[in-house]
Design a protein around this motif. Structure first.
Motif, short mmCIF file in Angstrom:
data_model
loop_
_atom_site.label_atom_id
_atom_site.label_comp_id
_atom_site.label_asym_id
_atom_site.label_seq_id
_atom_site.Cartn_x
_atom_site.Cartn_y
_atom_site.Cartn_z
N LEU A 1 41.62 48.54 39.58
CA LEU A 1 41.72 50.00 39.45
C LEU A 1 40.37 50.69 39.52
O LEU A 1 40.28 51.84 39.97
CB LEU A 1 42.43 50.36 38.15
N THR A 2 39.32 50.02 39.09
CA THR A 2 37.99 50.64 39.12
C THR A 2 37.23 50.31 40.40
O THR A 2 36.10 50.77 40.58
CB THR A 2 37.15 50.18 37.91
N GLY A 3 37.83 49.51 41.28
CA GLY A 3 37.18 49.13 42.52
C GLY A 3 37.37 50.16 43.61
O GLY A 3 37.98 51.22 43.40
N PRO A 4 36.89 49.86 44.81
CA PRO A 4 36.95 50.82 45.91
C PRO A 4 38.36 51.16 46.37
O PRO A 4 38.56 52.19 47.03
CB PRO A 4 36.15 50.13 47.03
N HIS A 5 39.34 50.32 46.02
CA HIS A 5 40.72 50.59 46.43
C HIS A 5 41.58 51.06 45.26
O HIS A 5 42.82 51.03 45.33
CB HIS A 5 41.34 49.34 47.05
N GLY A 6 40.93 51.49 44.18
CA GLY A 6 41.67 51.89 42.98
C GLY A 6 42.68 52.99 43.23
O GLY A 6 43.79 52.96 42.70
N SER A 7 42.33 53.97 44.05
CA SER A 7 43.25 55.08 44.30
C SER A 7 44.47 54.61 45.09
O SER A 7 45.59 55.10 44.86
CB SER A 7 42.54 56.21 45.05
N LYS A 8 44.28 53.64 46.00
CA LYS A 8 45.42 53.11 46.74
C LYS A 8 46.37 52.36 45.82
O LYS A 8 47.60 52.51 45.91
CB LYS A 8 44.94 52.15 47.84
N ILE A 9 45.80 51.56 44.93
CA ILE A 9 46.63 50.80 44.00
C ILE A 9 47.37 51.74 43.05
O ILE A 9 48.56 51.57 42.77
CB ILE A 9 45.77 49.78 43.23
#
Length: 308
Positions: free
Chosen positions: A170-178
């Motif tokens: 969730l805090t990584g670069p794909h957090g918004s996608k997840i």
């Protein structure tokens, strides 16, 4: 860190009996080792994180192919048919994969405890993508594999490791996608309702307008967002469910080709045969005579829904 994860998985597989995959059903964890490239396999994939520690794989969803190599993970946020294959592996450097289920409830629980949770986004609304998997995420995966050697510690420590993985995702670069895929509200959840409706009625004629109504969207918006989420159209999704179920029925030896075709909703056995051969590479009559011609396939009601 990825080298340490590969070494841990390799040691784990060397202690196991048989060729694998090695499953821990109670934890929804699968560990796979392939010493050589394998034929494509077809199955229903549930929401999962599929991490490659060594080697490479590809997975097809509809007409889109995702290639993921050492240090990368395939993130699947939606239940969907798929074809997958190991493409880089050898006895000296086997393909090593750790797959674990993604639980939307746990993901949402972690997000709710964060001071600044990611905002659900991603204009394309994709439910399947490849992400880098290194640093803290790789460390979590290594500790998870090591934990399997001490079963008495699993109930105490495993939930914390899973929550930690969710946090770093969730805090990584794909957090918004997840966050977009796992959200309890919003377009993705409404799309999931329509997807489950289609899954439960895959053998029936289903009109796109009906599914769009379930998703509370216009027909054009539903079609566009469904394809973004699953990488296939609703009709492609339904077709693959039908063909996978027909394969399962023929595997059971209780159905011949025509009976299986009619059971999954086809009115024309010839159309069924064409589409079956296009997906699996062999016509259904040949499959009935040689049921092991295609390895690793599972139907919608099979017992082995799992990550790629």
């Amino acid at each position: 860190m990825m080298e340490a994860l590969a070494e841990t998985i390799l040691r784990y597989t060397e202690r196991q009996a048989g060729p694998g995959p090695y499953e821990v059903p109670s934890l929804n964890v699968h560990i796979m080792r392939s010493d050589r490239p394998n034929p494509p396999s077809h199955r229903i994939v549930e929401p999962a994180l599929c991490i490659v520690a060594q080697g490479a794989k590809w997975a097809n969803f509809g007409e889109e192919r995702f290639v993921y190599r050492a240090g990368e993970a395939l993130v699947v946020g939606v239940e969907t048919p798929s074809t997958g294959r190991v493409v880089e592996a050898s006895p000296d450097e086997p393909c090593l994969v750790l797959a674990l289920a993604l639980d939307p409830d746990i993901m949402r629980s972690v997000a709710e405890e964060m001071d600044s949770p990611p905002v659900a986004g991603g204009k394309d609304g994709r439910g399947i993508f490849v992400a880098d998997f290194d640093g803290p995420l790789a460390d979590c995966a290594r500790r998870l594999v090591r934990l399997l050697d001490t079963p008495e510690a699993v109930p105490v420590l495993y939930p914390g490791i899973v929550r930690e993985i969710c946090y770093w995702l969730l805090t990584g670069p794909h957090g918004s996608k997840i966050a977009h895929v796992m959200s309890a509200n919003g377009p993705s959840r409404r799309l999931m309702d329509a997807l489950h409706n289609l899954r439960d009625r895959f053998a029936e004629p289903v009109r796109i307008e009906e599914l769009a109504t379930v998703a509370r969207m216009s027909v054009s918006a539903f079609h566009r967002q469904f394809k973004a989420l699953t990488s296939m159209t609703p009709l492609q999704y339904q077709k693959q469910l039908r063909l996978l179920e027909a394969r399962r029925l023929m595997n059971s030896r209780a159905f011949n080709v025509e009976a299986a075709a009619f059971a999954v909703g086809y009115e024309s056995p010839s159309q069924f045969s064409r589409e079956y051969a296009r997906l699996f590479g062999v016509p259904p009559k040949r499959h009935v005579k040689h049921p092991h011609a295609i390895a690793g396939d599972q139907g919608p009601e099979g017992d082995e829904r799992r990550a790629l």
